[in-house]
Design a protein around this motif. Structure first.
Motif, short mmCIF file in Angstrom:
data_model
loop_
_atom_site.label_atom_id
_atom_site.label_comp_id
_atom_site.label_asym_id
_atom_site.label_seq_id
_atom_site.Cartn_x
_atom_site.Cartn_y
_atom_site.Cartn_z
N LYS A 164 0.81 -1.22 0.00
CA LYS A 164 0.00 0.00 0.00
C LYS A 164 0.84 1.27 0.00
CE LYS A 164 -2.41 0.77 3.74
NZ LYS A 164 -3.48 0.65 4.75
N ALA A 165 1.90 1.30 0.77
CA ALA A 165 2.73 2.51 0.89
C ALA A 165 4.12 2.32 0.30
CB ALA A 165 2.83 2.93 2.35
N GLY A 166 4.35 1.23 -0.41
CA GLY A 166 5.67 0.99 -0.99
C GLY A 166 6.58 0.26 -0.03
N SER A 167 7.45 -0.55 -0.57
CA SER A 167 8.35 -1.35 0.26
C SER A 167 9.49 -0.50 0.81
CB SER A 167 8.93 -2.50 -0.56
OG SER A 167 9.93 -3.19 0.17
N PHE A 173 15.80 1.35 -2.17
CA PHE A 173 15.40 2.38 -1.21
C PHE A 173 16.41 2.47 -0.07
CE2 PHE A 173 13.32 3.13 2.94
CZ PHE A 173 12.99 4.47 2.77
N LEU A 174 16.78 1.34 0.50
CA LEU A 174 17.69 1.33 1.64
C LEU A 174 19.08 1.84 1.27
CD1 LEU A 174 16.65 -2.04 3.31
CD2 LEU A 174 16.23 0.27 4.18
N SER A 175 19.45 1.72 0.00
CA SER A 175 20.75 2.22 -0.43
C SER A 175 20.80 3.74 -0.47
CB SER A 175 21.10 1.68 -1.82
OG SER A 175 21.28 0.27 -1.78
N LEU A 176 19.62 4.39 -0.47
CA LEU A 176 19.55 5.84 -0.61
C LEU A 176 19.38 6.57 0.72
CD1 LEU A 176 17.22 6.06 -3.73
CD2 LEU A 176 19.68 6.45 -3.67
N VAL A 177 19.14 5.83 1.80
CA VAL A 177 18.87 6.46 3.08
C VAL A 177 19.83 5.94 4.15
CG1 VAL A 177 16.43 6.89 2.60
CG2 VAL A 177 17.10 4.74 3.67
N SER A 178 20.09 6.78 5.13
CA SER A 178 20.94 6.39 6.25
C SER A 178 20.07 5.90 7.40
CB SER A 178 21.77 7.59 6.72
OG SER A 178 20.91 8.60 7.25
N ASP A 179 20.70 5.31 8.41
CA ASP A 179 19.95 4.90 9.60
C ASP A 179 19.29 6.10 10.28
OD1 ASP A 179 20.97 2.44 8.98
OD2 ASP A 179 22.11 2.17 10.83
N GLN A 180 19.98 7.24 10.29
CA GLN A 180 19.40 8.42 10.93
C GLN A 180 18.17 8.92 10.19
OE1 GLN A 180 20.28 9.99 13.99
NE2 GLN A 180 18.22 10.71 13.48
N VAL A 181 18.20 8.87 8.87
CA VAL A 181 17.01 9.26 8.10
C VAL A 181 15.86 8.32 8.40
CG1 VAL A 181 16.03 9.46 5.79
CG2 VAL A 181 18.28 10.43 6.27
#
Length: 236
Positions: A164-167, A173-181
């Motif tokens: 529903k809201a995207g994986s 996706f995970l390659s583009l964001v940091s743990d803090q984000v």
């Protein structure tokens, strides 16, 4: 011939060099880029392309989210603007970190954001988890937290296909964001796209600080290469 030359010299003297063909006419001077301290101008030139024209509805995190502005403070904002966000596409903007903005311009951006989008009392009494994780994550428990709070919108852990809201376990996706984000999004939500904050993923059951930490830890463990780095002793 001499008469014609004298007439030409006389005309040039009367008209003046400023009126010669191709010579720029008098006009307002273009300001030195370092002198621009207006928040709206700096924001449009440096931030709106990613964070949206009014701090919302951009491809990156909505800076106009009052919950986000209450979660962070001026010091954190200044550090992010000046030095960027490691592990993301957020670049450093301060000259001292390789960017193009002076310290005064970074201050103008931070002060402008706070004046425009910080709303006192937004998180009063809400017992919000802190911006930075104070304890290590329990990734095994994080998978359980994901199932409880996230799977109804983002799909079951490890499942493929549409949700529903995207994986948010998608490797791209995970390659583009940091743990803090990831932590910031879980806590403050994304009102511009209808994503709830930590209080409303499961109405009536707000997430605890440790649950936020654990689910971020589990999501981080799904990032491409995370398992190899862990086995080899490398940093995430």
């Amino acid at each position: 011939m001499m008469a014609r030359l004298l007439i030409l010299v006389s005309c040039l003297t009367v008209v003046g060099c400023g009126q010669l063909p191709g010579h720029p006419k008098p006009g307002p001077l273009v300001p030195n880029p370092d002198s621009v301290l207006d928040f709206s101008t700096l924001y449009v030139q440096n931030c709106s392309g990613c964070h949206g024209a009014q701090g919302m509805n951009g491809p990156s995190y909505p800076l106009a989210n009052p919950a986000y502005q209450s979660l962070v403070d001026e010091q954190i904002l200044h550090q992010i603007v000046a030095n960027g966000e490691p592990g993301t596409h957020m670049p450093p903007f301060a000259v001292s970190a390789g960017g193009m903005l002076t310290d005064q311009q970074v201050d103008a951006l931070v002060n402008g954001m706070r004046a425009a989008w910080f709303k006192a009392g937004t998180l009063d009494g809400a017992n919000a988890p802190p911006y930075k994780a104070p304890k290590p994550a329990d990734t095994a428990h994080g998978q359980q937290v994901y199932t409880t709070y996230c799977a109804s919108c983002h799909g079951a852990a490890g499942a493929s296909g549409k949700s529903k809201a995207g994986s948010i376990t998608d490797p791209a996706f995970l390659s583009l964001v940091s743990d803090q984000v990831l932590r910031t999004v879980v806590i403050a939500g994304r009102p511009d796209i209808g994503q709830p904050d930590w209080r409303n993923d499961l109405p009536g059951h707000p997430m605890s600080d440790q649950e936020v930490t654990d689910v971020v830890g589990w999501l981080s463990s799904q990032r491409p290469g995370a398992q190899q780095n862990k086995a080899g002793g490398g940093a995430r």
